[in-house]
Design a protein around this motif. Structure first.
Motif, mmCIF file in Angstrom:
data_model
loop_
_atom_site.group_PDB
_atom_site.id
_atom_site.type_symbol
_atom_site.label_atom_id
_atom_site.label_comp_id
_atom_site.label_asym_id
_atom_site.label_seq_id
_atom_site.Cartn_x
_atom_site.Cartn_y
_atom_site.Cartn_z
ATOM 1 N N GLY A 40 -4.293 4.541 -0.939
ATOM 2 C CA GLY A 40 -4.731 3.755 -2.202
ATOM 3 C C GLY A 40 -5.259 2.613 -1.826
ATOM 4 N N ASP A 41 -5.448 2.050 -3.362
ATOM 5 C CA ASP A 41 -5.823 0.699 -2.675
ATOM 6 C C ASP A 41 -5.159 -0.457 -2.669
ATOM 7 O OD1 ASP A 41 -9.655 1.720 -4.455
ATOM 8 O OD2 ASP A 41 -8.734 1.518 -2.346
ATOM 9 N N TYR A 48 -8.427 3.056 11.116
ATOM 10 C CA TYR A 48 -8.853 2.936 9.753
ATOM 11 C C TYR A 48 -9.207 2.167 9.701
ATOM 12 C CZ TYR A 48 -4.749 6.757 8.301
ATOM 13 O OH TYR A 48 -4.219 7.194 7.665
ATOM 14 N N GLN A 90 -11.175 -1.171 6.790
ATOM 15 C CA GLN A 90 -10.289 -1.887 5.244
ATOM 16 C C GLN A 90 -11.556 -2.991 4.933
ATOM 17 O OE1 GLN A 90 -6.840 -4.404 5.062
ATOM 18 N NE2 GLN A 90 -6.959 -4.098 3.104
ATOM 19 N N PHE A 106 0.879 -1.666 -0.166
ATOM 20 C CA PHE A 106 -0.308 -0.210 0.246
ATOM 21 C C PHE A 106 0.760 1.219 0.051
ATOM 22 C CE2 PHE A 106 -4.909 -1.569 0.445
ATOM 23 C CZ PHE A 106 -4.219 -2.799 0.658
ATOM 24 N N GLY A 113 -8.221 -0.467 -0.013
ATOM 25 C CA GLY A 113 -7.554 0.120 0.639
ATOM 26 C C GLY A 113 -7.638 0.531 2.168
ATOM 27 N N LEU A 114 -7.312 1.040 2.546
ATOM 28 C CA LEU A 114 -7.901 2.060 3.885
ATOM 29 C C LEU A 114 -8.483 3.266 3.914
ATOM 30 C CD1 LEU A 114 -5.396 -0.260 4.936
ATOM 31 C CD2 LEU A 114 -5.138 1.146 6.650
ATOM 32 N N LEU A 129 -10.014 6.317 6.092
ATOM 33 C CA LEU A 129 -9.860 7.015 7.727
ATOM 34 C C LEU A 129 -10.972 7.068 7.816
ATOM 35 C CD1 LEU A 129 -7.518 8.218 9.785
ATOM 36 C CD2 LEU A 129 -8.624 10.546 8.486
#
Lengths: 113, 115
Positions: free
Chosen positions: A105-106, B36, B38, A91, B43-44, B46
């Motif tokens: 990001g993903d 965070y 997921q 990441f 992705g994470l 916030l």
């Protein structure tokens, strides 16, 4: 406003090949961070960069791994001579300064055959 | 060096029930603290952050967290969970030292919602 862009989303490599992971930070963000997530684990810090500078690489393996954030273009995380243990999700995060929340990001899912 | 402990690996709650996810940190000074979320393959995102000031912070999606310095904790709460809250939740701590801006994450808590 586009978020943090990572590509590719999935990358498959054979043992011994090189893997190049790219990250374009959010617009206006000059701080980039790379993290690695192994299966069933949290994220582990790898490296923190600003434009043309590596600020903190304390989480980077000493060999085979390198990162850059050039004046122009995306940040690149490079893994040379990949091994099975490099399989993970990588990441990238960015922030406008060092003490602002990081936006992620993903990720790139790296699989080693 | 900073560290984060999330003692609960997996939590299951009923939809509409209240939620509390635990987070304990170790850091020598006042930390920056984050939660965070997921979703699988993502992705994470916030949820909320604590930098200073009011110890009860509000975040997105109806979440809140309370910073308790005496207990070195930053627990995440939500009064009524929705099925869409099912995800992995990560607590993270950041240092307030220049050159040490990295985040240290806990191992995460997986939240399952049952009807």
């Amino acid at each position: 406003n586009a978020g943090v862009m990572q590509n590719p989303r999935h990358l498959v490599r054979r043992r011994g090949q090189e893997a190049r992971l790219r990250c374009s930070p959010m617009k206006g963000h000059s701080h980039v961070y790379w993290y690695r997530q192994l299966p069933e684990e949290g994220l582990k810090f790898m490296v923190y960069l600003q434009k043309e500078n590596i600020i903190d690489e304390s989480g980077m393996p000493k060999e085979r791994f390198s990162a850059e954030f050039p004046k122009e273009g995306p940040s690149i995380l490079r893994i040379q001579q990949v091994v099975r243990g490099d399989s993970a999700a990588y990441f990238c995060a960015s922030s406008p300064s060092g003490f602002q929340p990081q936006h992620f990001g993903d990720g790139t899912r790296l699989s080693i055959l | 060096a900073q560290s984060v402990t999330q003692p609960d690996i997996h939590i299951t709650v009923s939809e509409g029930a209240s939620l509390e996810l635990r987070c304990n940190y170790s850091y020598g000074a006042t930390p920056y603290l984050f939660w965070y979320v997921q979703s699988p393959g993502q992705g994470l995102q916030l949820l909320l952050k604590y930098f200073s000031g009011d110890t009860l912070v509000q975040g997105i999606k109806g979440f809140e967290a309370e910073f308790k310095r005496s207990q070195s904790s930053f627990n995440l709460r939500k009064p009524s969970v929705h099925w869409s809250d099912a995800a992995e939740y990560f607590c993270a701590v950041g240092a307030q030292d220049f050159g040490n801006e990295k985040l240290t994450f806990g191992t995460g808590t997986r939240l399952t919602i049952i009807p």
